[in-house]
Design a protein around this motif. Structure first.
Motif, PDB file in Angstrom:
ATOM      1  N   THR A  93       0.635  -1.253  -0.014  1.00 31.78           N
ATOM      2  CA  THR A  93      -0.193   0.121  -0.079  1.00 31.78           C
ATOM      3  C   THR A  93       0.803   1.220   0.165  1.00 31.78           C
ATOM      4  OG1 THR A  93      -0.400   0.016   2.196  1.00 31.78           O
ATOM      5  CG2 THR A  93      -2.024  -0.987   1.199  1.00 31.78           C
ATOM      6  N   ARG A  94       2.008   1.130   0.738  1.00 32.61           N
ATOM      7  CA  ARG A  94       2.971   2.297   0.590  1.00 32.61           C
ATOM      8  C   ARG A  94       4.294   1.977   0.140  1.00 32.61           C
ATOM      9  NH1 ARG A  94       2.433   4.266   6.869  1.00 32.61           N
ATOM     10  NH2 ARG A  94       3.307   2.230   7.030  1.00 32.61           N
ATOM     11  N   PRO A 121      -1.072  11.507  -0.429  1.00 29.13           N
ATOM     12  CA  PRO A 121      -0.520  10.387  -1.560  1.00 29.13           C
ATOM     13  C   PRO A 121       0.970  10.389  -1.315  1.00 29.13           C
ATOM     14  CG  PRO A 121      -1.254  12.121  -2.479  1.00 29.13           C
ATOM     15  CD  PRO A 121      -1.735  12.556  -1.003  1.00 29.13           C
ATOM     16  N   HIS A 160       1.514   6.422  -1.995  1.00 34.08           N
ATOM     17  CA  HIS A 160       0.774   5.472  -1.948  1.00 34.08           C
ATOM     18  C   HIS A 160       1.002   4.606  -3.306  1.00 34.08           C
ATOM     19  CE1 HIS A 160      -2.526   7.735   0.459  1.00 34.08           C
ATOM     20  NE2 HIS A 160      -1.369   7.489   1.119  1.00 34.08           N
TER      21      HIS A 160
END
Length: 376
Positions: A93-94, A121, A160
């Protein structure tokens, strides 16, 4: 959330000298890349290392290290895209994207970037420009430049995952860094405070500066140990692994090696891992009469597991008798063997208590020890 880091290490970096790519050059006892990788291991779930196909030795060595390895692209952006692709399917996710040539990045910067991604983001560290800026023709100053609102960009730059994948897919190429790619896709990028020590090794002189920075950031720990055993029946004592003839023995649940116990406790203390009694309870009959080598080896192995190397140990035996001097060298050799160290890393010495106290009355032997551990 699942977090990954992409460390871009496919460049040649020969401007830094040394005849080999800068990421594989030695720095403060390790390679540049080793320092950089280590900075991320405890803060992310996955690390993708982007390597040049020409670095065959590095590929072979790192294949079993738990890293995700992938080949670099034609340029930095291509290498980042390959790194992003290598993370596909891991539910990331990151993602943090970092230059391998920044081995001095602090854990606080990494933490701050990740924290900023909780509310936006994209995020990246930057240093506000404080020096006056000139323009020039290479020889003379031709003008000045307003420094208001200017920042020097650093890495890791965080995003992100899905957003930066899409941004790279849509970008036409030629970006200075991933922040430029993200902004071209309309992503807001949060600036977190950079660090002047987070240098990018570019020129030969940067190695000396990086070594100074890493030296000041070393995790050095000291631990102290203290132990006492009373005399009882016997015809010898065991001190620092060496059997020493004496008209009495030492009493204890194990072999009562007071010197080895103090050293083991010093190591446990440096690691903040209690003492021998917590790891080998005297209430457990399996340790009755056990060789103290077992305890010391456990302490040494625990240090290695936690990432520490033992720099040196200093052990002092306090007694009137037996005389330690004739046996001190043998004790150093035996302790070095057990601990996997050189004898010049082991000190064993003795003192009396001037016939004061229980040692002065020859009721027993005491030992004090200090251990120095360094994050390896």
């Amino acid at each position: 959330m699942t977090t990954a880091a992409i460390i871009v290490a496919a460049g040649r970096g020969l401007r830094a000298g040394g005849g080999i790519p800068k990421q594989w050059r030695p720095l403060a006892g390790r390679r540049v890349a080793d320092w950089t990788i280590e900075r991320f291991r405890e803060q992310v779930d996955h690390i993708a290392l982007v390597l040049s196909p020409d670095d065959q030795d590095a590929w072979a060595e790192l294949a079993e290290s738990g890293l995700i390895l992938t080949a670099g692209g034609a340029d930095r952006a291509g290498s980042v895209r390959n790194g992003l692709a290598a993370l596909s399917g891991l539910d990331v996710t990151r993602v943090l994207i970092h230059d391998v040539a920044r081995p001095c990045v602090g854990t606080q910067i990494i933490h701050n970037v990740l924290q900023a991604l909780e509310s936006g983001p994209a995020a990246a560290p930057g240093l506000a420009v404080t020096d006056a800026l000139w323009t020039g023709d290479g020889v003379t100053v031709t003008g000045t430049q307003d420094r208001s609102g200017l920042f020097a960009a650093q890495t890791p730059q965080g995003f992100h995952y899905d957003a930066i994948v899409a941004a790279h897919a849509a970008h036409s190429g030629g970006a200075a860094d991933d922040v430029e790619v993200a902004r071209a896709a309309g992503l807001d990028v949060t600036i977190v405070p950079g660090d002047a020590d987070n240098i990018k090794i570019t020129r030969p002189e940067d190695f000396a500066r990086a070594e100074r920075i890493l030296g000041t950031n070393m995790d050095v720990r000291l631990g102290n140990g203290y132990d006492v055993h009373r005399f009882g029946d016997g015809d010898h004592v065991i001190l620092c692994g060496v059997q020493v003839p004496h008209d009495r023995g030492l009493q204890g649940h194990s072999d009562a090696d007071v010197g080895m116990h103090a050293v083991a406790d010093a190591i446990y203390g440096a690691l903040a891992q209690g003492d021998i009694g917590q790891h080998f309870p005297p209430s457990d009959p399996q340790w009755k009469g056990a060789a103290s080598e077992i305890f010391l080896r456990h302490a040494v192995e625990l240090a290695a597991t936690m990432g520490y190397a033992i720099s040196n140990v200093d052990c002092t035996l306090v007694c009137e008798y037996p005389k330690i001097g004739p046996h001190a060298e043998a004790m150093r050799v035996e302790m070095a063997r057990i601990m996997g160290l050189r004898t010049d890393q082991i000190s064993v010495k003795a003192t009396t208590s001037e016939r004061l106290g229980f040692t002065g009355r020859s009721e027993g032997i005491a030992s004090l020890a200090t251990a120095c551990l360094v994050k390896s």
